[in-house]
Design an enzyme around this catalytic site. Structure first.
Site, mmCIF file in Angstrom:
data_model
loop_
_atom_site.group_PDB
_atom_site.id
_atom_site.type_symbol
_atom_site.label_atom_id
_atom_site.label_comp_id
_atom_site.label_asym_id
_atom_site.label_seq_id
_atom_site.Cartn_x
_atom_site.Cartn_y
_atom_site.Cartn_z
ATOM 1 N N GLU A 139 44.281 32.296 -32.349
ATOM 2 C CA GLU A 139 43.961 32.612 -30.966
ATOM 3 C C GLU A 139 42.700 31.863 -30.557
ATOM 4 O O GLU A 139 41.587 32.225 -30.942
ATOM 5 C CB GLU A 139 43.740 34.119 -30.775
ATOM 6 C CG GLU A 139 43.583 34.481 -29.305
ATOM 7 C CD GLU A 139 42.427 35.409 -28.982
ATOM 8 O OE1 GLU A 139 42.319 35.828 -27.829
ATOM 9 O OE2 GLU A 139 41.595 35.694 -29.878
ATOM 10 N N ASP A 165 43.071 36.403 -34.967
ATOM 11 C CA ASP A 165 42.344 36.892 -33.798
ATOM 12 C C ASP A 165 40.984 36.195 -33.687
ATOM 13 O O ASP A 165 40.303 35.982 -34.700
ATOM 14 C CB ASP A 165 42.130 38.405 -33.957
ATOM 15 C CG ASP A 165 41.405 39.028 -32.775
ATOM 16 O OD1 ASP A 165 42.016 39.121 -31.703
ATOM 17 O OD2 ASP A 165 40.223 39.412 -32.934
HETATM 18 C C1 ARE Z 1 35.504 46.697 -26.578
HETATM 19 C C2 ARE Z 1 34.840 46.963 -25.233
HETATM 20 C C3 ARE Z 1 33.521 46.212 -25.136
HETATM 21 C C4 ARE Z 1 32.615 46.595 -26.308
HETATM 22 C C5 ARE Z 1 33.360 46.356 -27.620
HETATM 23 C C6 ARE Z 1 32.564 46.797 -28.828
HETATM 24 O O1 ARE Z 1 35.724 46.565 -24.181
HETATM 25 O O2 ARE Z 1 32.894 46.543 -23.916
HETATM 26 O O3 ARE Z 1 31.455 45.803 -26.289
HETATM 27 O O4 ARE Z 1 34.605 47.056 -27.613
HETATM 28 O O5 ARE Z 1 32.394 48.181 -28.837
HETATM 29 C C7 ARE Z 1 39.647 43.610 -27.562
HETATM 30 C C8 ARE Z 1 39.314 43.975 -26.116
HETATM 31 C C9 ARE Z 1 37.830 44.151 -25.926
HETATM 32 C C10 ARE Z 1 37.273 45.133 -26.944
HETATM 33 C C11 ARE Z 1 37.552 44.534 -28.309
HETATM 34 C C12 ARE Z 1 36.997 45.368 -29.468
HETATM 35 O O6 ARE Z 1 39.792 42.960 -25.267
HETATM 36 O O7 ARE Z 1 37.614 44.672 -24.615
HETATM 37 O O8 ARE Z 1 35.888 45.328 -26.730
HETATM 38 O O9 ARE Z 1 38.979 44.456 -28.487
HETATM 39 O O10 ARE Z 1 37.522 46.643 -29.444
HETATM 40 C C13 ARE Z 1 37.025 36.213 -25.794
HETATM 41 C C14 ARE Z 1 37.444 35.774 -27.198
HETATM 42 C C15 ARE Z 1 38.869 36.144 -27.531
HETATM 43 C C16 ARE Z 1 39.128 37.618 -27.264
HETATM 44 C C17 ARE Z 1 38.774 37.897 -25.809
HETATM 45 C C18 ARE Z 1 38.981 39.363 -25.453
HETATM 46 O O11 ARE Z 1 37.258 34.371 -27.335
HETATM 47 O O12 ARE Z 1 39.085 35.862 -28.907
HETATM 48 O O13 ARE Z 1 37.392 37.566 -25.572
HETATM 49 N N1 ARE Z 1 40.501 38.002 -27.601
HETATM 50 C C19 ARE Z 1 40.794 38.680 -28.903
HETATM 51 C C20 ARE Z 1 41.858 39.765 -28.763
HETATM 52 C C21 ARE Z 1 41.298 40.941 -27.975
HETATM 53 C C22 ARE Z 1 40.156 41.570 -28.748
HETATM 54 C C23 ARE Z 1 39.340 40.610 -29.504
HETATM 55 C C24 ARE Z 1 39.630 39.258 -29.569
HETATM 56 C C25 ARE Z 1 38.279 41.155 -30.375
HETATM 57 O O14 ARE Z 1 43.023 39.232 -28.217
HETATM 58 O O15 ARE Z 1 42.286 41.902 -27.681
HETATM 59 O O16 ARE Z 1 39.297 42.274 -27.826
HETATM 60 O O17 ARE Z 1 38.889 41.406 -31.638
HETATM 61 C C26 ARE Z 1 36.378 33.006 -21.644
HETATM 62 C C27 ARE Z 1 36.388 32.414 -23.042
HETATM 63 C C28 ARE Z 1 37.222 33.232 -24.008
HETATM 64 C C29 ARE Z 1 36.831 34.696 -23.935
HETATM 65 C C30 ARE Z 1 36.989 35.175 -22.491
HETATM 66 C C31 ARE Z 1 36.654 36.634 -22.316
HETATM 67 O O18 ARE Z 1 37.629 32.782 -21.049
HETATM 68 O O19 ARE Z 1 36.936 31.115 -23.008
HETATM 69 O O20 ARE Z 1 37.027 32.737 -25.320
HETATM 70 O O21 ARE Z 1 37.690 35.428 -24.822
HETATM 71 O O22 ARE Z 1 36.131 34.410 -21.650
HETATM 72 O O23 ARE Z 1 35.331 36.861 -22.629
#
Ligand code: ARE
Ligand code: CA
Length: 479
Positions: free
Chosen positions: A225, A188
């Site tokens: 990822e 992740d």
């Molecule tokens: C949640 C709340 C937030 C709060 C946080 C902490 O929504 O408001 O600040 O909690 O309390 C998932 C959810 C998030 C969640 C998080 C933690 O999607 O909403 O936050 O869990 O509970 C980037 C990263 C990429 C990531 C995406 C979501 O680069 O790695 O953001 N994806 C993975 C998983 C997700 C997960 C996380 C990582 C965290 O697949 O499910 O988040 O472990 C551009 C960039 C991307 C960026 C994208 C979005 O496109 O190129 O890199 O992705 O913008 O910002």
């Protein structure tokens, strides 16, 4: 690290998003094993912070590495891994290594009963303390690699993977899972960690457990990822030397194509010519758990189970085309993008339940795309085609295509007004074949459309215009 270690000729994994471990175990035995699925990506198995309202994303906030979550206990996890391996289905763990919990409250409780203090950076159940984290900055500029790696993603406390203690904890966590019999990991938020730190961590992982049927000296499968749609300084190619990488451009492009925002004829060179990773480095999918609900990236174009025919046809293409290592999504229904899986009022996940026709009972809330008859038939087609190259590419107008693989053939018409009426080379031995899109071969014949392939492999095919229509068949569907 790029070998998924599937059993036999299996080719595809399914993400059983938020499924409980006991349900995955039975699913391996009763459906996934028999239908030829290669593996399951499971939700993070380690203890996470309990968030009010129980959103799905609380599982991306690790609070310790105790193996206790809403999906089940450590014992249930062990049982599930063992039973899935016995059924010939591999398990891939979603590993959250970049961070711990997010802000909002100081004293936090985990699904295993552990406590943590966000403000004090204290995670006694690990243990981690203030010295194990990077500084207090937040990621605001994705064009600044230093910031993307060393600052907080969404306020999540950012672990410093260059610290020997942090590395050791993460390696121990992953090795415990490897010893239990998992075949690999989805890493992740890999973009938010330095490639050299990840390389050091992967290098300390055990070989896969031979008592679970893995060959001696097998390295864990790693797929990272990294969202790279071409506009940032951090690229997938920084991570592909270390293991496979999720290819988000594929999801994005397939969404545009099957929504009719691009022409199918351009798919003649689908693969690296579309600025995507080499086939052996890329994990490809139509949608994932983020972009199906507007999280992550590329959401506007991405197709999901809500989209009907365009989604199904994108799956036909994804699974019939040789490019990449394929993963399919299995979802639950939701009205808002935070909503967690079907659960009782005390937060326990309600297990999927099946109707007599084999489909998930939608009254419970699970969608189970992987149980769709078409999905299982496409998995069979991909397993049959194996690693054979694409042959007999054909296209006409903008939106009519056909191609063959060894022992398999597909044609799609997405033209609004033009019928597809052509004699196409299938590469198949002569005979009558059952189309697997709307039916299948059975003891009594074929419940779908019949396709007549002549002695030279030609098929005279007609597909109507208007809504998307397609045919697909393979050697096992020969009547
Ligand atoms: C949640 C709340 C937030 C709060 C946080 C902490 O929504 O408001 O600040 O909690 O309390 C998932 C959810 C998030 C969640 C998080 C933690 O999607 O909403 O936050 O869990 O509970 C980037 C990263 C990429 C990531 C995406 C979501 O680069 O790695 O953001 N994806 C993975 C998983 C997700 C997960 C996380 C990582 C965290 O697949 O499910 O988040 O472990 C551009 C960039 C991307 C960026 C994208 C979005 O496109 O190129 O890199 O992705 O913008 O910002
Ligand atoms: Ca980081």
């Amino acid at each position: 690290y790029k070998q998924p270690h599937y059993e036999g000729k299996r080719t595809t994994m399914v993400h059983l998003f938020e499924w409980p471990w006991p349900s995955i175990a039975t699913e391996c035995e009763q459906f996934l094993g028999p239908k030829g699925f290669g593996g399951v990506q499971i939700s993070p198995p380690n203890e996470n912070r309990i968030v009010n309202g129980r959103p799905w994303w609380e599982r991306y906030q690790p609070l310790s590495y105790l193996l206790h979550t809403r999906s089940g206990t450590e014992q249930q996890l062990i049982d599930m891994i063992t039973r899935c391996n016995r059924a010939g289905v591999r398990i891939y763990v979603d590993a959250v290594l970049n961070h711990m919990t997010g802000g909002g409250s100081d004293a936090q409780t985990g699904t295993g009963g552990s406590l943590a203090h966000y403000e004090k950076h204290q995670y006694p159940a690990v243990p981690y303390g203030p010295g194990d984290f990077n500084g207090a900055c937040n990621i605001i500029d994705y064009q600044a690699p230093q910031q993307v790696r060393n600052c907080r993603l969404l306020s999540l406390l950012d672990l410093n993977q260059s610290k020997p203690h942090v590395r050791q904890v993460l390696v121990n966590y992953m090795n415990r899972l490897i010893d239990m019999g998992v075949a690999g990991f989805r890493i992740d938020a890999a973009k938010h960690m330095w490639p050299q730190d990840l390389e050091a961590i992967y290098g300390q992982l055990h070989n896969l457990n031979t008592s679970h049927g893995f060959a001696p000296n097998s390295r864990p499968f790693i797929f990272q990822e990294v969202i790279d749609l071409g506009s940032e300084r951090i690229t997938t190619s920084e991570y592909s030397p270390l293991g496979c990488v999720t290819e988000f451009r594929a999801a994005n492009e397939l969404g545009k194509l099957f929504r009719g925002r691009n022409a199918l004829k351009w798919l003649h060179n689908w693969g690296p010519d579309w600025s995507m990773l080499p086939s052996g480095d890329a994990v490809v999918f139509v949608d994932n758990h983020d972009n199906q609900r507007g999280h992550g990236a590329g959401a506007g174009d991405v197709l999901t189970h809500k989209d009907g025919k365009p989604y199904e046809t994108a799956l036909v293409f994804l699974l019939a085309h040789p490019y990449g290592l394929t993963r399919v999504m299995s979802s639950y229904a939701f009205n808002n993008s935070d909503q967690g899986p079907p659960a009782t009022s005390d937060g326990a996940i309600v297990a999927p339940r099946f109707l007599r026709n084999g489909q998930c009972d939608h009254l419970v809330g699970w969608i189970c795309e992987h149980r769709w008859p078409l999905m299982a038939r496409l998995i069979e087609l991909r397993n049959i085609a194996g690693s054979s190259p694409l042959t007999h590419w054909w296209s006409q107008h903008d939106q009519q295509i056909a191609f063959a693989r060894a022992n398999a053939f597909v044609a799609i018409n997405m033209e609004k007004e033009k019928e597809l009426n052509a004699k196409l080379q299938t590469g198949l031995p002569s005979g009558v074949y059952c189309d697997i899109i709307d039916g299948e071969k059975s003891d009594s014949g074929c419940s779908g459309r019949k396709l007549y392939v002549d002695a030279e492999g030609w098929l005279q095919l007609q597909l109507p215009p208007g809504s998307i229509s397609s045919v697909a068949t393979h050697i096992n569907a020969k009547l």
